[in-house]
Scaffold this active site. Sequence first.
Site, PDB file in Angstrom:
ATOM      1  N   HIS A 116       0.804  -1.214   0.000  1.00 60.77           N
ATOM      2  CA  HIS A 116       0.000   0.000   0.000  1.00 60.77           C
ATOM      3  C   HIS A 116       0.841   1.270   0.000  1.00 60.77           C
ATOM      4  O   HIS A 116       0.286   2.371   0.050  1.00 60.77           O
ATOM      5  CB  HIS A 116      -0.910  -0.002   1.232  1.00 60.77           C
ATOM      6  CG  HIS A 116      -0.139  -0.159   2.506  1.00 60.77           C
ATOM      7  ND1 HIS A 116       0.511  -1.318   2.836  1.00 60.77           N
ATOM      8  CD2 HIS A 116       0.088   0.697   3.530  1.00 60.77           C
ATOM      9  CE1 HIS A 116       1.114  -1.166   4.018  1.00 60.77           C
ATOM     10  NE2 HIS A 116       0.874   0.049   4.451  1.00 60.77           N
ATOM     11  N   ASP A 281      -5.689  -2.432  -2.672  1.00 58.69           N
ATOM     12  CA  ASP A 281      -4.454  -1.665  -2.539  1.00 58.69           C
ATOM     13  C   ASP A 281      -3.461  -1.967  -3.658  1.00 58.69           C
ATOM     14  O   ASP A 281      -3.800  -2.570  -4.667  1.00 58.69           O
ATOM     15  CB  ASP A 281      -3.815  -1.936  -1.179  1.00 58.69           C
ATOM     16  CG  ASP A 281      -3.241  -3.347  -1.067  1.00 58.69           C
ATOM     17  OD1 ASP A 281      -3.820  -4.267  -1.682  1.00 58.69           O
ATOM     18  OD2 ASP A 281      -2.226  -3.527  -0.381  1.00 58.69           O
ATOM     19  N   ASP A 285      -3.876  -7.229  -2.000  1.00 56.34           N
ATOM     20  CA  ASP A 285      -4.168  -8.130  -0.878  1.00 56.34           C
ATOM     21  C   ASP A 285      -5.011  -7.475   0.216  1.00 56.34           C
ATOM     22  O   ASP A 285      -5.460  -8.159   1.133  1.00 56.34           O
ATOM     23  CB  ASP A 285      -2.891  -8.723  -0.289  1.00 56.34           C
ATOM     24  CG  ASP A 285      -1.944  -7.699   0.318  1.00 56.34           C
ATOM     25  OD1 ASP A 285      -2.216  -6.483   0.198  1.00 56.34           O
ATOM     26  OD2 ASP A 285      -0.918  -8.113   0.899  1.00 56.34           O
ATOM     27  N   LYS A 380      -3.380 -12.749   2.217  1.00 50.24           N
ATOM     28  CA  LYS A 380      -4.665 -12.068   2.286  1.00 50.24           C
ATOM     29  C   LYS A 380      -5.082 -11.690   0.876  1.00 50.24           C
ATOM     30  O   LYS A 380      -4.242 -11.609  -0.017  1.00 50.24           O
ATOM     31  CB  LYS A 380      -4.605 -10.860   3.216  1.00 50.24           C
ATOM     32  CG  LYS A 380      -3.452  -9.892   3.018  1.00 50.24           C
ATOM     33  CD  LYS A 380      -3.482  -8.836   4.114  1.00 50.24           C
ATOM     34  CE  LYS A 380      -2.302  -7.864   4.006  1.00 50.24           C
ATOM     35  NZ  LYS A 380      -1.063  -8.409   4.569  1.00 50.24           N
TER      36      LYS A 380
END
Length: 547
Positions: A116, A281, A285, A380
């Site tokens: 991010h 992002d 993830d 994730k």
Amino acid sequence: MTIKVISVPSAPFSGQKPGTSGLRKKVTVFRQARYLENFVQAIFDTLSGHQGQTLVLGGDGRYYNDVAIQTILRMAAAAGFSRVLVGRDGILSTPAASAVIRKWKAFGGIILSASHNAGGPDGDFGIKYNLGNGGPANEGFTDAVYRRTQEISVYHTVESSDIDLSRIGQAAIGEMVVSVIDPVADYAELLESLFDFDRIARLLARPDFRMRFDAMHAVTGPYALAILEGRLGAPAGTVVNGKPLPDFGGGHPDPNPVYAADLVAALADPASGLSFGAASDGDGDRNMIVGRNFVVSPSDSLAVLVANHALIPAYAGGLAGVARSMPTSCAVDRVARDLGIACYETPTGWKYFGSLLDAGMATLCGEESAGTGSNHVREKDGLWAVLYWLNILAVRDIPADAIVRDHWRRFGRNVYSRHDYEGIETAQADRLMDELRARLAQLPGSDCCGLRIATADDFAYTDPVDGSRSERQGVRILLDDGSRVVFRLSGTGTEGATLRVYLERFVADPGRHEVPTQEALAPLIDLADLVARIAAITGRKAPDVIS
């Protein structure tokens, strides 16, 4: 065709220690001669048995991604890999890379991303290694890589022309095959096997339901376009900012109310006609879920997903268990108790969930930093979370905010917020945490801001699968009313240090569920500043980001 391996003399760089998700530094640091090569060679030197195996390679498309991939391809050939699977244009989202590793039984993978963090020539760059299970390398491996970076004296490469990554197909570097693959296909096929795509498609076709997905000019754009607008038939324009750009269009690809403010504003405007919003992002993830004039907190999102698992085809048979990072709110713990399943509390970092997923001890996992996922991959997964929400909405046929409020009525509300103090001088941040740790033994039984501190500790974790232990994972202040304040330095930044302060208070009374979050947490905010001496040590009067 045999190709000559070239050994290039080198010398160590200081500071090549991987953080929570690999090595992240400024692009200007990575562009130094030998810097990237040293770290990649340290990875290859730490591996064993990789000769003749397959490597997966890709990234989020940020600045320097294209240059780094060509360098790594040559070094992979020198290291003896027989095949590299690389996403077209060098693109592979982090969850998609995990999916490709697992589907094709690759030896491992290298993912190029700073998640991010901002991109561009003056932005950030990152690299991490994922194991054959598709998940981030464990601490034992990354510690070994770091040790190797501090003694390295040579790296190995070959001479070859750049590989054309714009076209799907095969090329070669010596005896190593380079397969340029569709970055979306394997991942989309996996997601379609988990969710009721027919039901979601009918929801997206309804004239009274409109959604917006903000890809933030990051890697998820091609995936969202192919899945949401392609396979699911959402109207053209549902995905905005869908073209990955090296600098993310000058934005900050972090899906939170600060950096995705346009999406939040659109969902708050009745004239927009939007029913549901989501964002992801830089590397795909993380996720943000937004209802009409309602931002779903990541901790609430995890709890809602677990509570509604029976509505999702892949999870309707039941969950083995769930896991959350320690700073994440305890909302999911209450759901787990209701379901009669285990809830594991781990340090921050998806790698800690990997052993639980591999051992079949957990099915869904989540972190407060907008990350949720399941045993379908070992990372994730932002788009997975969005599809999970769409599946719930399609079955329950009520808005996202109503789903969350219904959840609060049933389980109570864990009012939660994270305050980030970014770019603190490292010495100041270390002093703050050191002094706080030194006072832990004095805090239990004391009163502060009208609140009684019950216990205080420095979180440590013993992995229930392999017995490995992780120390100093965050300071916890636990109050006698069940509230929590957690202090932790982030391992994902590239400049200075980021102090994260996590605040949580349980509210059972439905009549108080609508009290604004910062108002409800005001006593804890004051306590956090006084106990940790944030303003006194850093000079900061307020956090940079509140989420």
